[in-house]
Motif scaffolding. Sequence first.
Motif, PDB file in Angstrom:
ATOM      1  N   MET A   1       1.286  -1.216   0.082  1.00 46.24           N
ATOM      2  CA  MET A   1       0.566  -0.331  -0.032  1.00 46.24           C
ATOM      3  C   MET A   1       1.235   1.430   0.042  1.00 46.24           C
ATOM      4  O   MET A   1       1.343   1.766   0.336  1.00 46.24           O
ATOM      5  N   ALA A   2       0.854   2.359  -0.744  1.00 43.49           N
ATOM      6  CA  ALA A   2       0.872   3.088  -0.987  1.00 43.49           C
ATOM      7  C   ALA A   2       1.243   4.431   0.616  1.00 43.49           C
ATOM      8  O   ALA A   2       0.732   4.072   0.835  1.00 43.49           O
ATOM      9  N   ASP A   3       2.094   4.977   0.631  1.00 39.49           N
ATOM     10  CA  ASP A   3       3.069   5.771   2.230  1.00 39.49           C
ATOM     11  C   ASP A   3       1.669   6.809   1.998  1.00 39.49           C
ATOM     12  O   ASP A   3       1.288   7.389   2.382  1.00 39.49           O
ATOM     13  N   SER A   4       2.292   7.648   0.888  1.00 38.85           N
ATOM     14  CA  SER A   4       1.124   8.769   0.555  1.00 38.85           C
ATOM     15  C   SER A   4       0.518   8.768  -0.538  1.00 38.85           C
ATOM     16  O   SER A   4       0.121   8.089  -1.224  1.00 38.85           O
ATOM     17  N   LEU A   5      -0.408   9.796  -0.242  1.00 39.35           N
ATOM     18  CA  LEU A   5      -2.045   9.831  -1.160  1.00 39.35           C
ATOM     19  C   LEU A   5      -1.725  10.444  -2.499  1.00 39.35           C
ATOM     20  O   LEU A   5      -1.286  11.831  -2.288  1.00 39.35           O
ATOM     21  N   ASP A   6      -1.528  10.219  -3.133  1.00 37.70           N
ATOM     22  CA  ASP A   6      -2.270  10.982  -4.311  1.00 37.70           C
ATOM     23  C   ASP A   6      -3.001  11.552  -5.368  1.00 37.70           C
ATOM     24  O   ASP A   6      -4.268  11.210  -5.400  1.00 37.70           O
TER      25      ASP A   6
ATOM     26  N   ARG B   1      -5.466  10.334  -9.665  1.00 38.96           N
ATOM     27  CA  ARG B   1      -6.277   9.680  -8.813  1.00 38.96           C
ATOM     28  C   ARG B   1      -6.362   8.482  -9.637  1.00 38.96           C
ATOM     29  O   ARG B   1      -7.523   7.032  -9.349  1.00 38.96           O
ATOM     30  N   ASP B   2      -6.199   8.313 -10.505  1.00 36.45           N
ATOM     31  CA  ASP B   2      -5.799   6.871 -11.713  1.00 36.45           C
ATOM     32  C   ASP B   2      -5.232   5.761 -12.154  1.00 36.45           C
ATOM     33  O   ASP B   2      -4.522   6.416 -13.194  1.00 36.45           O
ATOM     34  N   PRO B   3      -3.638   5.947 -10.838  1.00 39.05           N
ATOM     35  CA  PRO B   3      -2.150   5.808 -11.627  1.00 39.05           C
ATOM     36  C   PRO B   3      -2.071   4.370 -13.046  1.00 39.05           C
ATOM     37  O   PRO B   3      -1.230   4.675 -13.593  1.00 39.05           O
ATOM     38  N   ASN B   4      -2.908   3.972 -12.734  1.00 39.26           N
ATOM     39  CA  ASN B   4      -3.293   2.248 -12.951  1.00 39.26           C
ATOM     40  C   ASN B   4      -3.897   3.070 -14.816  1.00 39.26           C
ATOM     41  O   ASN B   4      -4.091   1.456 -15.485  1.00 39.26           O
TER      42      ASN B   4
END
Length: 127
Positions: A1-6, A10-13
Motif C-alpha cells: 500500500m502506498a505511504d502517501s495518497l496522490d 487518482r487513476d495511476p493504473n
Amino acid sequence: MADSLDLINRDPNNINNHLQCCFEDVLAEPEGTHSIDCVWKLSYSCFNMWKSCCYKLSTILCGICIAAEWGCDFAAASFYHIWCFTPMFKMLDINCGCMKKMYTQCVACCIEPCCIACGQLFHHFKK
C-alpha cells in the motif's frame, strides 16, 4: 500500500480510461448547424458544472459507504483465499498426488505386463 495518497493522479493504473467524457464527446454541432454562440458557451458551462456537481454530490452521499463495502468485500475475498481456498488446493495436491502414485502402481503391476506380452507376441510377426 502506498505511504502517501496522490491527490493529483487518482487513476495511476488507468483503470477508468473508458469514463473520460468531455462536452465535445457528447454534444457536437456539425458545420452548417450552429446554435447562437452564447447558447453554445452556456451549454458548455452547464454541462461541465452539472457533471462535476452531480458527481461530487454522489460521492459525498455514497462514496464513503461504497468504499467501505468494497473494502469489506475485498477483505472477505482475501480471507477466503488465505484461510479456505489455498489450504483446500494444497490438500487436493496431496491427495491427488497419492491417488496418482497408486494409479501408476496399479497400471505398472496389472496392465503393463499384459501390454508387454502382447507386444512380444506381435513383435515376432514380420512381413
